[in-house]
Design an enzyme around this catalytic site. Structure first.
Site, short mmCIF file in Angstrom:
data_model
loop_
_atom_site.label_atom_id
_atom_site.label_comp_id
_atom_site.label_asym_id
_atom_site.label_seq_id
_atom_site.Cartn_x
_atom_site.Cartn_y
_atom_site.Cartn_z
N ARG A 113 -9.43 0.66 8.88
CA ARG A 113 -9.04 -0.73 9.08
C ARG A 113 -10.11 -1.50 9.84
O ARG A 113 -9.91 -2.68 10.13
CB ARG A 113 -7.74 -0.78 9.90
N ARG A 140 11.47 -1.99 11.02
CA ARG A 140 10.42 -1.61 11.97
C ARG A 140 10.32 -2.65 13.07
O ARG A 140 10.40 -3.84 12.79
CB ARG A 140 9.08 -1.52 11.24
N LYS A 179 0.83 -1.22 0.00
CA LYS A 179 0.00 0.00 0.00
C LYS A 179 0.86 1.25 0.00
O LYS A 179 0.67 2.16 -0.81
CB LYS A 179 -0.94 0.03 1.24
N ARG A 186 -0.36 -9.49 13.25
CA ARG A 186 -0.93 -8.42 12.39
C ARG A 186 -1.76 -9.02 11.27
O ARG A 186 -2.79 -8.47 10.88
CB ARG A 186 0.20 -7.54 11.84
N ARG A 217 11.52 -5.84 4.82
CA ARG A 217 11.19 -4.41 4.73
C ARG A 217 12.16 -3.58 5.56
O ARG A 217 12.49 -3.91 6.69
CB ARG A 217 9.76 -4.16 5.22
P1 ADP Z 1 2.18 -1.80 3.27
O1 ADP Z 1 2.23 -0.30 3.19
O2 ADP Z 1 1.00 -2.39 2.56
O3 ADP Z 1 2.33 -2.33 4.66
P2 ADP Z 1 4.80 -1.65 1.94
O4 ADP Z 1 4.49 -0.77 0.77
O5 ADP Z 1 5.59 -1.09 3.05
O6 ADP Z 1 3.45 -2.36 2.48
O7 ADP Z 1 5.54 -2.96 1.35
C1 ADP Z 1 5.97 -4.01 2.23
C2 ADP Z 1 7.35 -4.50 1.80
O8 ADP Z 1 7.26 -5.20 0.56
C3 ADP Z 1 8.39 -3.40 1.58
O9 ADP Z 1 9.64 -3.91 1.97
C4 ADP Z 1 8.33 -3.13 0.07
O10 ADP Z 1 9.57 -2.64 -0.43
C5 ADP Z 1 8.03 -4.53 -0.46
N1 ADP Z 1 7.17 -4.53 -1.64
C6 ADP Z 1 6.10 -3.73 -1.90
N2 ADP Z 1 5.52 -4.06 -3.08
C7 ADP Z 1 6.24 -5.12 -3.56
C8 ADP Z 1 6.16 -5.93 -4.75
N3 ADP Z 1 5.20 -5.72 -5.67
N4 ADP Z 1 7.06 -6.93 -4.90
C9 ADP Z 1 8.01 -7.15 -3.97
N5 ADP Z 1 8.17 -6.43 -2.85
C10 ADP Z 1 7.29 -5.42 -2.64
P1 AMP Z 2 1.07 0.41 9.05
O1 AMP Z 2 2.23 1.33 8.97
O2 AMP Z 2 -0.09 0.84 8.19
O3 AMP Z 2 1.46 -1.03 8.82
O4 AMP Z 2 0.53 0.50 10.55
C1 AMP Z 2 1.33 0.10 11.65
C2 AMP Z 2 0.47 -0.16 12.88
O5 AMP Z 2 -0.20 1.06 13.28
C3 AMP Z 2 -0.66 -1.18 12.69
O6 AMP Z 2 -0.23 -2.52 12.85
C4 AMP Z 2 -1.64 -0.74 13.78
O7 AMP Z 2 -1.23 -1.19 15.06
C5 AMP Z 2 -1.51 0.78 13.76
N1 AMP Z 2 -2.48 1.39 12.83
C6 AMP Z 2 -2.23 1.99 11.64
N2 AMP Z 2 -3.38 2.40 11.06
C7 AMP Z 2 -4.39 2.02 11.89
C8 AMP Z 2 -5.81 2.12 11.84
N3 AMP Z 2 -6.45 2.68 10.79
N4 AMP Z 2 -6.52 1.62 12.88
C9 AMP Z 2 -5.91 1.07 13.94
N5 AMP Z 2 -4.59 0.91 14.04
C10 AMP Z 2 -3.82 1.38 13.03
#
Ligand code: ADP
Ligand code: AMP
Length: 214
Positions: free
Chosen positions: A88, A160, A13, A171, A127
């Site tokens: 969420r 992270r 995302k 999660r 990541r």
């Molecule tokens: P989200 O915001 O949904 O939690 P991220 O955008 O942070 O996810 O992506 C999670 C991890 O996967 C990061 O390390 C990112 O670089 C990697 N990633 C994202 N999209 C892809 C993809 N299409 N293929 C491989 N790795 C990806």
């Molecule tokens: P993210 O960076 O989107 O993966 O979010 C990291 C963490 O923040 C999640 O695992 C939740 O604990 C919290 N969080 C982020 N967005 C929300 C939301 N909309 N509602 C509740 N918790 C959230």
């Protein structure tokens, strides 16, 4: 453009939201980034949020809704926004419906990035994020240009705390029980656009732009 990014944690995302925000010239609003910056700055909100985040749980709706409410009122959201990681839960989605109605605006699309749980685990373990701007990298799939520092901020990328495997598993459970129902919620409103998220980052970006007609 007013849009929501849906998908499991690690679906991509944030990675795709950055590209969409640039394309449409609108802000990317990541509740996760807002919580992390509050944790870093030691605020009361950060302290409360950390208790839940570290356990792989969602931060309670009343706290999360409060921060989104403030953020949507800022002037840069006037021409649109990308909500990344919000809503969420169903109550968060219902709150958002009411908030947008009172602002006199409508959502254009809810983009759902579909990725299997097994792929998610691989993505989360590799990541790395910039502690300054929050950009997401991956040790194998999307490393920083010099392998160590954020391409933009030039500070060292970090893992992270909530990307440890035990936390990732909780999660994912939280996602399936509390967030996945939003797929039907927005499907029922005719707003859902699902894109396959298993392909490479650039391929996924192309598929998203094509699906959105940009
Ligand atoms: P989200 O915001 O949904 O939690 P991220 O955008 O942070 O996810 O992506 C999670 C991890 O996967 C990061 O390390 C990112 O670089 C990697 N990633 C994202 N999209 C892809 C993809 N299409 N293929 C491989 N790795 C990806
Ligand atoms: P993210 O960076 O989107 O993966 O979010 C990291 C963490 O923040 C999640 O695992 C939740 O604990 C919290 N969080 C982020 N967005 C929300 C939301 N909309 N509602 C509740 N918790 C959230």
């Amino acid at each position: 453009m007013r849009m929501i990014m849906l998908g499991a944690p690690g679906a991509g995302k944030g990675t795709q939201a950055v590209k969409l925000a640039e394309k449409y010239n609108i802000p990317q609003i990541s509740t996760g980034d807002i919580f992390r910056s509050n944790i870093k700055n030691g605020t009361e909100l950060g302290k409360k949020a950390k208790e839940y985040i570290d356990k792989g749980m969602l931060v309670p709706d009343e706290i999360t809704i409060g921060i989104v409410k403030d953020r949507l009122q800022q002037t840069d959201c006037k021409n649109g926004f990308i909500l990344d990681g919000f809503p969420r839960t169903i109550p968060q989605a219902e709150y958002l419906d009411d908030a947008l109605e009172s602002m006199g605006v409508k959502l254009d699309v809810v983009l759902n990035i579909g990725v299997d749980d097994s792929e998610i685990i691989k993505r989360m373990s590799g990541r790395r994020v910039c502690p300054k701007c929050g950009l997401s990298y991956h040790t194998i799939f999307n490393p920083p240009k010099d392998a160590v520092n954020c391409d933009v901020c030039k500070v060292q990328v970090i893992q992270r705390e909530d990307d440890r495997e035990e936390t990732v598993i909780s999660r994912l459970k939280t996602y399936h029980s509390q967030t996945e129902p939003l797929i039907n919620y927005y499907g029922g409103k005719g707003l859902l656009l699902t894109v396959e998220g298993r392909d490479k980052i650039d391929e996924t970006t192309k598929a998203i732009f094509k699906a959105l007609g940009v």
